[in-house]
Scaffold this motif. Structure first.
Motif, PDB file in Angstrom:
ATOM      1  N   CYS A 219      24.898  25.814   8.833  1.00 49.31           N
ATOM      2  CA  CYS A 219      25.166  25.486   7.435  1.00 49.31           C
ATOM      3  C   CYS A 219      24.697  24.097   7.031  1.00 49.31           C
ATOM      4  N   SER A 220      24.413  23.211   7.973  1.00 49.51           N
ATOM      5  CA  SER A 220      24.012  21.859   7.599  1.00 49.51           C
ATOM      6  C   SER A 220      22.950  21.340   8.550  1.00 49.51           C
ATOM      7  N   ALA A 221      22.204  20.352   8.095  1.00 50.99           N
ATOM      8  CA  ALA A 221      21.155  19.717   8.909  1.00 50.99           C
ATOM      9  C   ALA A 221      20.913  18.315   8.381  1.00 50.99           C
ATOM     10  N   TRP A 222      20.601  17.418   9.303  1.00 51.90           N
ATOM     11  CA  TRP A 222      20.239  16.063   8.898  1.00 51.90           C
ATOM     12  C   TRP A 222      19.113  15.550   9.790  1.00 51.90           C
ATOM     13  N   SER A 223      18.389  14.580   9.301  1.00 48.22           N
ATOM     14  CA  SER A 223      17.339  13.935  10.078  1.00 48.22           C
ATOM     15  C   SER A 223      17.188  12.512   9.562  1.00 48.22           C
ATOM     16  N   ALA A 224      16.683  11.638  10.410  1.00 51.43           N
ATOM     17  CA  ALA A 224      16.466  10.247  10.042  1.00 51.43           C
ATOM     18  C   ALA A 224      15.394   9.664  10.942  1.00 51.43           C
ATOM     19  N   GLY A 225      14.722   8.637  10.466  1.00 52.70           N
ATOM     20  CA  GLY A 225      13.693   8.042  11.284  1.00 52.70           C
ATOM     21  C   GLY A 225      12.962   6.926  10.544  1.00 52.70           C
ATOM     22  N   ALA A 226      11.826   6.537  11.079  1.00 45.39           N
ATOM     23  CA  ALA A 226      11.060   5.436  10.522  1.00 45.39           C
ATOM     24  C   ALA A 226       9.567   5.705  10.706  1.00 45.39           C
ATOM     25  N   GLN A 227       8.772   5.028   9.900  1.00 46.72           N
ATOM     26  CA  GLN A 227       7.317   5.090  10.000  1.00 46.72           C
ATOM     27  C   GLN A 227       6.770   3.685   9.901  1.00 46.72           C
ATOM     28  N   TRP A 228       5.789   3.396  10.745  1.00 46.18           N
ATOM     29  CA  TRP A 228       5.173   2.074  10.675  1.00 46.18           C
ATOM     30  C   TRP A 228       3.708   2.154  11.049  1.00 46.18           C
TER      31      TRP A 228
END
Length: 281
Positions: free
Chosen positions: A272-281
Motif C-alpha cells: 500500500c505504500s512506497a518511499w524513496s530518497a537519494g541524491a545526484q551530483w
C-alpha cells in the motif's frame, strides 16, 4: 537545420549501460531518437543457474508546430529483450528500459494547445500522464539517464494505466505554482472510452531557496477500473485510489536531493505504500 548527438556509457558490476540520443529539426518539424542498451547478469541462482541478459530499446519522436500556440507530437517505440526481469521476480522491476517487443508501435500521439503565453495548456489524444510531468522528479525521473529501476522513475504505488486516450491540462496562475489535471481511460481501451476513468490532480511548487531550484509536488489519483480485493477475491471488484508527494531540491549548483512517498488502497494492492530518497551530483 540543427542537430544534436549525445552518447553515454557507464558500468556498474554486474551491469553495462549505454544510452545515446539524436535530435534535429528542419522547417518547423523537430525529431529525435534515443537508444538504450543494458547488459545485466545474475549469479547465485541455484535452480536456473547464472546468466547474462541484454536488452535494447529505441524511441523515435517528432513534433510539429501548428500555428503560434499548437503542437502535434508522436512517439514510436520498439525494443528487444526482457532482461533480468524475465528471470527474477521483484516488486518494482530491475530494468525500466527493457521493452521486449520488436514491433515499432505508437507510444504517444497528441495535440496540445496553449494560451496566455503558455501558462495554460490542454493536451488531448494518446497520452501518458507520467511523461507529462505528473509525479515528475528532476533527479529521479528517467530510466535512461538517472535510475534504471522503475521504482525511481515513477512511484510504484500509482496505478497508471497503459498509454491511451485522455486529456492533460496544466495551468500556472502565479509564479512558482502549477496545477495539473489528467483524465484517461483506465483500461487504455479505444472502445467504450470512459466506462472506467483514471484521474489525477497535482499541485506543483517551484521555489528557489537561496537561489537554488526545487520542485515540490503533491498529488492525488483514482483508477476506476476493476481491481480484485486481496482479502476477498470472491467479492465485487473495486477501484483504486491514492496520494503522494515528489520533491527535488538543489542544495548546491552540483548536488540535488530527492524524495518520494506514495500510498494506495490496501484492499486492492499487494503493497500500500512506497518511499524513496537519494541524491545526484
Amino acid at each position: 537545420m540543427m542537430k544534436t548527438v549525445t552518447v553515454g556509457i557507464c558500468t556498474v558490476a554486474p551491469m553495462l549501460f549505454a544510452a545515446g540520443a539524436y535530435a534535429g529539426g528542419i522547417e518547423g518539424i523537430q525529431w529525435g531518437a534515443s537508444a538504450v542498451t543494458v547488459v545485466q547478469g545474475t549469479t547465485g541462482m541455484a535452480l536456473e543457474g547464472d546468466s547474462i541478459e541484454a536488452t535494447a530499446s529505441l524511441d523515435m519522436e517528432a513534433s510539429c508546430a501548428a500555428g503560434d500556440n499548437g503542437l502535434f507530437f508522436v512517439l514510436l517505440e520498439a525494443g528487444a529483450g526482457a532482461g533480468c526481469d524475465g528471470r527474477l521476480e521483484s516488486l518494482h522491476g530491475l530494468n525500466a528500459a527493457a521493452d521486449d517487443n520488436g514491433n515499432a508501435r505508437l507510444g504517444e500521439l497528441w495535440y496540445q494547445h496553449s494560451w496566455m503565453d503558455g501558462s495554460v495548456a490542454l493536451r488531448a489524444g494518446m497520452v501518458n500522464p507520467g511523461s507529462a510531468g505528473f509525479d515528475g522528479n528532476d533527479v529521479a525521473g528517467g530510466e535512461a539517464e538517472q535510475f534504471l529501476s522503475g521504482a525511481f522513475v515513477n512511484s510504484p504505488v500509482i496505478a497508471f494505466p497503459d498509454n491511451g486516450f485522455g486529456i492533460v491540462a496544466t495551468a500556472a496562475p502565479v509564479r512558482m505554482l502549477e496545477i495539473g489535471l489528467a483524465l484517461q481511460d483506465a483500461e487504455a481501451s479505444w472502445s467504450g472510452i470512459g466506462e472506467a476513468v483514471f484521474g489525477m490532480a497535482e499541485l506543483r511548487l517551484t521555489p528557489e531557496i537561496g537561489g537554488l531550484a526545487g520542485n515540490y509536488r503533491v498529488y492525488g489519483w483514482l483508477n476506476g477500473a476493476d481491481h480484485q480485493l486481496i482479502a476477498s477475491p470472491e467479492e465485487e471488484p473495486a477501484g483504486n485510489s491514492g496520494f503522494g508527494i515528489s520533491f527535488d531540491q538543489h542544495v548546491t549548483e552540483a548536488i540535488a536531493l530527492f524524495c518520494r512517498y506514495g500510498f494506495q488502497d490496501r484492499s486492492v494492492s499487494r503493497f500500500c505504500s512506497a518511499w524513496s530518497a537519494g541524491a545526484q551530483w
